[in-house]
Scaffold this active site. Sequence first.
Site, mmCIF file in Angstrom:
data_model
loop_
_atom_site.group_PDB
_atom_site.id
_atom_site.type_symbol
_atom_site.label_atom_id
_atom_site.label_comp_id
_atom_site.label_asym_id
_atom_site.label_seq_id
_atom_site.Cartn_x
_atom_site.Cartn_y
_atom_site.Cartn_z
ATOM 1 N N ILE A 1 -4.184 4.628 0.954
ATOM 2 C CA ILE A 1 -4.668 4.973 2.284
ATOM 3 C C ILE A 1 -5.794 6.001 2.212
ATOM 4 O O ILE A 1 -6.769 5.931 2.969
ATOM 5 C CB ILE A 1 -3.512 5.540 3.133
ATOM 6 C CG1 ILE A 1 -2.387 4.527 3.264
ATOM 7 C CG2 ILE A 1 -4.012 5.957 4.512
ATOM 8 C CD1 ILE A 1 -1.075 5.134 3.757
ATOM 9 N N GLY B 1 -2.064 5.228 -4.109
ATOM 10 C CA GLY B 1 -2.087 4.079 -5.003
ATOM 11 C C GLY B 1 -1.058 4.077 -6.102
ATOM 12 O O GLY B 1 -0.725 3.025 -6.651
ATOM 13 N N TYR C 1 0.835 -1.204 0.000
ATOM 14 C CA TYR C 1 0.000 0.000 0.000
ATOM 15 C C TYR C 1 0.868 1.252 0.000
ATOM 16 O O TYR C 1 2.058 1.214 0.337
ATOM 17 C CB TYR C 1 -0.928 0.009 1.212
ATOM 18 C CG TYR C 1 -0.223 0.224 2.533
ATOM 19 C CD1 TYR C 1 -0.078 1.500 3.077
ATOM 20 C CD2 TYR C 1 0.293 -0.851 3.260
ATOM 21 C CE1 TYR C 1 0.565 1.696 4.288
ATOM 22 C CE2 TYR C 1 0.941 -0.657 4.470
ATOM 23 C CZ TYR C 1 1.079 0.618 4.973
ATOM 24 O OH TYR C 1 1.729 0.815 6.176
ATOM 25 N N CYS C 2 0.253 2.380 -0.377
ATOM 26 C CA CYS C 2 0.915 3.681 -0.334
ATOM 27 C C CYS C 2 -0.154 4.748 -0.113
ATOM 28 O O CYS C 2 -1.292 4.419 0.237
ATOM 29 C CB CYS C 2 1.723 3.940 -1.609
ATOM 30 S SG CYS C 2 0.749 3.914 -3.126
ATOM 31 N N THR C 3 0.164 6.011 -0.333
ATOM 32 C CA THR C 3 -0.767 7.089 -0.010
ATOM 33 C C THR C 3 -2.020 7.075 -0.880
ATOM 34 O O THR C 3 -3.143 7.009 -0.379
ATOM 35 C CB THR C 3 -0.077 8.459 -0.147
ATOM 36 O OG1 THR C 3 1.101 8.467 0.650
ATOM 37 C CG2 THR C 3 -1.004 9.583 0.301
#
Length: 302
Positions: free
Chosen positions: A209, A184, A180-182
């Site tokens: 997120i 996508g 995952y990241c901020t």
Amino acid sequence: MQDAPYQVLLYYLYVDIENPEVYRDSHRTLCEKLELRGRVIVGKEGINGTLSGTTENCQKYKDAMKNDALTSAIEFKIDPEQDHVFPKLSIKARDEIVTLGLGEDDFSPNDCTGNYMEPKEWCEAIKDPNAVIIDARNDYEWDLGHFKNSIRPPVPAFRDLPEWIRDNREKFEGKKILTYCTGGIRCEKFSGFLVKEGFEDVSQLHGGIVKYGKDSEVQGEDFDGQCYVFDERIGVPVNQVNPKVVAHCVSCGSPSERYVNCKNKACNAQHFCCEDCEAETKRCCSDACLDVYTVKYEGVVK
């Protein structure tokens, strides 16, 4: 807050842009006309942006992007705000819209990427004790907030992840990998890299997120702390179910999500500093930096 006069837009799209420099210039004209501020990166592989502006002008921007066949597939993540969250506008053309640094081995996520997981599916998947949850962001982003049981790769930047994966391959082989990241965009490329490396069970949090925190069903469950954002807000809340502060003041150790930069300009490191400690530390991240600051900027020799 939904009727706030301003909005913050976060978006990306992997799409072939034939001439990034020309697109950059025309895009700057559009953003300046609408008085938007923020950062946009354009490359042959697509566009990556985050902008703030009045609600009316942000709507005009979204309409312009949706009405352009090149960018009609963009998915916007929207935060209501009371004012701009960026001081100025920056639009640049670069080789990559996120820097994974694969060189000749680079690829488009449109050709290879991990499985998408929507928020509800992700919420269930991260509870699996056999899953490996890899945070694809930078270390200082993880320090402010992260999913429970996620791994903080010991690397300084996104472009260092490939080497770390290759050096630690045995830890992930045969495992269910979740990344995952901020918003996508980094996982689109990182999960695709993992697939190309031969890992068979690779999934990514679709929309990152930010989308997870806005989902009406999961409401950010099991994300501890805040989500780091690259604007004047620094961090934004995510978890409405079981929130927890994970950051701590570097001086006294008390829970604090107050990110500041070290007052010693030669250091300038981001660190957590509670309001009670600010006067004593003068926002310096260590005793060594405090000594340098007091001598260089205040003329005080201890």
